[in-house]
Design a protein around this motif. Structure first.
Motif, mmCIF file in Angstrom:
data_model
loop_
_atom_site.group_PDB
_atom_site.id
_atom_site.type_symbol
_atom_site.label_atom_id
_atom_site.label_comp_id
_atom_site.label_asym_id
_atom_site.label_seq_id
_atom_site.Cartn_x
_atom_site.Cartn_y
_atom_site.Cartn_z
ATOM 1 N N MET A 1 0.840 -1.207 0.000
ATOM 2 C CA MET A 1 0.000 0.000 0.000
ATOM 3 C C MET A 1 0.872 1.253 0.000
ATOM 4 N N GLN A 2 1.833 1.256 0.923
ATOM 5 C CA GLN A 2 2.746 2.387 1.035
ATOM 6 C C GLN A 2 3.468 2.613 -0.294
ATOM 7 N N THR A 3 3.909 1.524 -0.897
ATOM 8 C CA THR A 3 4.660 1.623 -2.153
ATOM 9 C C THR A 3 3.759 2.142 -3.261
ATOM 10 N N LEU A 4 2.538 1.654 -3.294
ATOM 11 C CA LEU A 4 1.588 2.100 -4.314
ATOM 12 C C LEU A 4 1.318 3.594 -4.161
ATOM 13 N N LEU A 5 1.094 4.018 -2.924
ATOM 14 C CA LEU A 5 0.836 5.442 -2.667
ATOM 15 C C LEU A 5 2.008 6.298 -3.129
ATOM 16 N N ARG A 6 3.213 5.766 -2.869
ATOM 17 C CA ARG A 6 4.408 6.513 -3.259
ATOM 18 C C ARG A 6 4.520 6.636 -4.781
ATOM 19 N N MET A 7 4.071 5.586 -5.475
ATOM 20 C CA MET A 7 4.132 5.649 -6.925
ATOM 21 C C MET A 7 3.101 6.650 -7.444
ATOM 22 N N LEU A 8 1.943 6.673 -6.795
ATOM 23 C CA LEU A 8 0.883 7.588 -7.242
ATOM 24 C C LEU A 8 1.172 9.022 -6.814
ATOM 25 N N TYR A 9 1.641 9.153 -5.590
ATOM 26 C CA TYR A 9 1.922 10.484 -5.040
ATOM 27 C C TYR A 9 3.352 10.539 -4.526
ATOM 28 N N PRO A 10 4.314 10.651 -5.404
ATOM 29 C CA PRO A 10 5.694 10.706 -4.904
ATOM 30 C C PRO A 10 5.887 11.922 -4.023
ATOM 31 N N PRO A 11 6.686 11.793 -2.932
ATOM 32 C CA PRO A 11 6.849 12.932 -2.022
ATOM 33 C C PRO A 11 7.454 14.134 -2.736
ATOM 34 N N ARG A 12 6.920 15.306 -2.410
ATOM 35 C CA ARG A 12 7.380 16.536 -3.046
ATOM 36 C C ARG A 12 7.912 17.508 -2.007
ATOM 37 N N CYS A 13 8.821 18.360 -2.448
ATOM 38 C CA CYS A 13 9.389 19.367 -1.557
ATOM 39 C C CYS A 13 8.290 20.320 -1.099
ATOM 40 N N LEU A 14 8.264 20.608 0.210
ATOM 41 C CA LEU A 14 7.224 21.477 0.782
ATOM 42 C C LEU A 14 7.277 22.880 0.193
ATOM 43 N N ILE A 15 8.469 23.323 -0.176
ATOM 44 C CA ILE A 15 8.615 24.713 -0.615
ATOM 45 C C ILE A 15 8.526 24.838 -2.137
ATOM 46 N N GLY A 18 9.321 20.337 -5.936
ATOM 47 C CA GLY A 18 10.134 19.366 -6.671
ATOM 48 C C GLY A 18 10.092 17.998 -6.005
ATOM 49 N N LEU A 19 10.377 16.961 -6.769
ATOM 50 C CA LEU A 19 10.361 15.605 -6.201
ATOM 51 C C LEU A 19 11.477 15.463 -5.176
ATOM 52 N N VAL A 20 11.184 14.764 -4.085
ATOM 53 C CA VAL A 20 12.212 14.509 -3.072
ATOM 54 C C VAL A 20 12.323 13.019 -2.826
ATOM 55 N N GLU A 21 13.480 12.615 -2.333
ATOM 56 C CA GLU A 21 13.756 11.195 -2.126
ATOM 57 C C GLU A 21 13.021 10.653 -0.903
ATOM 58 N N SER A 22 12.973 11.454 0.155
ATOM 59 C CA SER A 22 12.450 10.941 1.424
ATOM 60 C C SER A 22 11.221 11.735 1.843
ATOM 61 N N ASP A 23 10.666 11.360 2.984
ATOM 62 C CA ASP A 23 9.535 12.102 3.533
ATOM 63 C C ASP A 23 10.009 13.236 4.425
ATOM 64 N N PHE A 24 11.262 13.556 4.345
ATOM 65 C CA PHE A 24 11.790 14.564 5.252
ATOM 66 C C PHE A 24 11.260 15.950 4.922
ATOM 67 N N GLY A 25 10.724 16.123 3.731
ATOM 68 C CA GLY A 25 9.954 17.330 3.446
ATOM 69 C C GLY A 25 10.577 18.322 2.502
ATOM 70 N N LEU A 26 11.891 18.408 2.451
ATOM 71 C CA LEU A 26 12.523 19.431 1.624
ATOM 72 C C LEU A 26 13.527 18.803 0.659
ATOM 73 N N CYS A 27 13.629 19.392 -0.541
ATOM 74 C CA CYS A 27 14.659 18.936 -1.468
ATOM 75 C C CYS A 27 16.010 19.456 -0.965
ATOM 76 N N ALA A 28 17.075 18.918 -1.509
ATOM 77 C CA ALA A 28 18.411 19.281 -1.010
ATOM 78 C C ALA A 28 18.647 20.782 -1.123
ATOM 79 N N GLY A 29 18.221 21.380 -2.234
ATOM 80 C CA GLY A 29 18.435 22.814 -2.440
ATOM 81 C C GLY A 29 17.687 23.653 -1.414
ATOM 82 N N CYS A 30 16.411 23.359 -1.203
ATOM 83 C CA CYS A 30 15.623 24.131 -0.236
ATOM 84 C C CYS A 30 16.121 23.876 1.186
ATOM 85 N N TRP A 31 16.529 22.652 1.462
ATOM 86 C CA TRP A 31 17.067 22.314 2.786
ATOM 87 C C TRP A 31 18.264 23.201 3.116
ATOM 88 N N ARG A 32 19.172 23.318 2.133
ATOM 89 C CA ARG A 32 20.370 24.138 2.329
ATOM 90 C C ARG A 32 20.020 25.584 2.611
#
Ligand SMILES: [Zn+2]
Ligand SMILES: [Zn+2]
Length: 237
Positions: A1-15, A18-32
């Motif tokens: 289920m989790q995997t399916l959701l991720r395929m349908l709604y890949p995590p995106r940067c909060l700001i 852009g697509l992000v790798e993890s659920d941490f919320g921010l892409c590398a550029g915005c994080w910096r």
């Protein structure tokens, strides 16, 4: 289920979205570009302090006049992306920001909480709550409580007077405007009595709101009160 959701709604940067790798919320550029407060900070107000220390340190302002609460922390400086995130959360109904901010806040707030600690948001007045449909501090409190595995109570405190928006007002005026505006909810008296409280707000500026909320907790005989803000204003150095 989790995997399916991720395929349908890949995590995106909060700001930037852009697509992000993890659920941490921010892409590398915005994080910096996001001013996380990670170093030494005042143990009561969360203001960043220079250097390192093994001991609890306090800023000059807190040494001169200690806040009512026992200890406090903040996660972001209220500028650049720190400010952007707070404004997006406040104006845009962005529950995803509150969910991501929970673990960020928990990283700073964990030493302030014990197993009995009750997480309590700073209240909005009902009129503003209705207009905005949600209290951003309550969303943050829920995210933080989940990240820390603690109980939270959205209506432990009530704002009994409508107060004007504080942004742009001076310190004295903020304290005057908020005096006696916040009380403990009589329906939550049992829950609050003797219970350590961790207050949550989106931004810490002068501390006037936390002051009033802490006074309300004390009047309700809670245990020690600590505070946690998603962001705090930081003097330019
Ligand atoms: Zn981004
Ligand atoms: Zn301080």
């Amino acid at each position: 289920m989790q995997t399916l959701l991720r395929m349908l709604y890949p995590p995106r940067c909060l700001i930037c979205g852009g697509l992000v790798e993890s659920d941490f919320g921010l892409c590398a550029g915005c994080w910096r570009e996001t001013p996380f407060l990670s170093g030494l900070a005042c143990a009561t107000c969360g203001a960043p302090l220079p250097g390192e220390s093994e001991r609890e340190e306090h800023c000059d302002a807190c040494l001169a006049s200690p806040p009512l609460w026992r200890a406090g922390c903040a996660t972001l400086a209220y500028r650049d992306n720190g400010r952007t995130l707070v404004l997006m959360l406040k104006r845009g109904d962005r529950h995803d920001i509150a969910a991501a901010a929970g673990p960020w806040m928990a990283a700073r707030a964990r030493p302030l909480a014990g197993p009995e600690t009750l997480v309590v948001p700073v209240p909005l007045h009902l009129r503003r709550h209705l207009r905005r449909r949600f209290n951003q501090s309550a969303l943050l409190a829920r995210g933080l409580a989940e990240a820390l595995g603690l109980d939270w109570c959205p209506d432990a405190l009530l704002r009994i007077r409508h107060t004007p928006v504080l942004e742009g007002r001076g310190r004295e005026e903020r304290f005057r405007t908020l005096a006696d505006a916040i009380v403990a909810n009589p329906k939550r008296a049992e829950l609050l009595k003797g219970r350590p409280v961790l207050l949550v707000d989106d931004v810490l500026t002068t501390g006037a709101t936390f002051y009033e909320a802490t006074a309300a907790c004390r009047a309700a005989d809670t245990g020690a009160v600590c505070v946690c803000a998603l962001a705090r204003t930081v003097k330019d150095t």
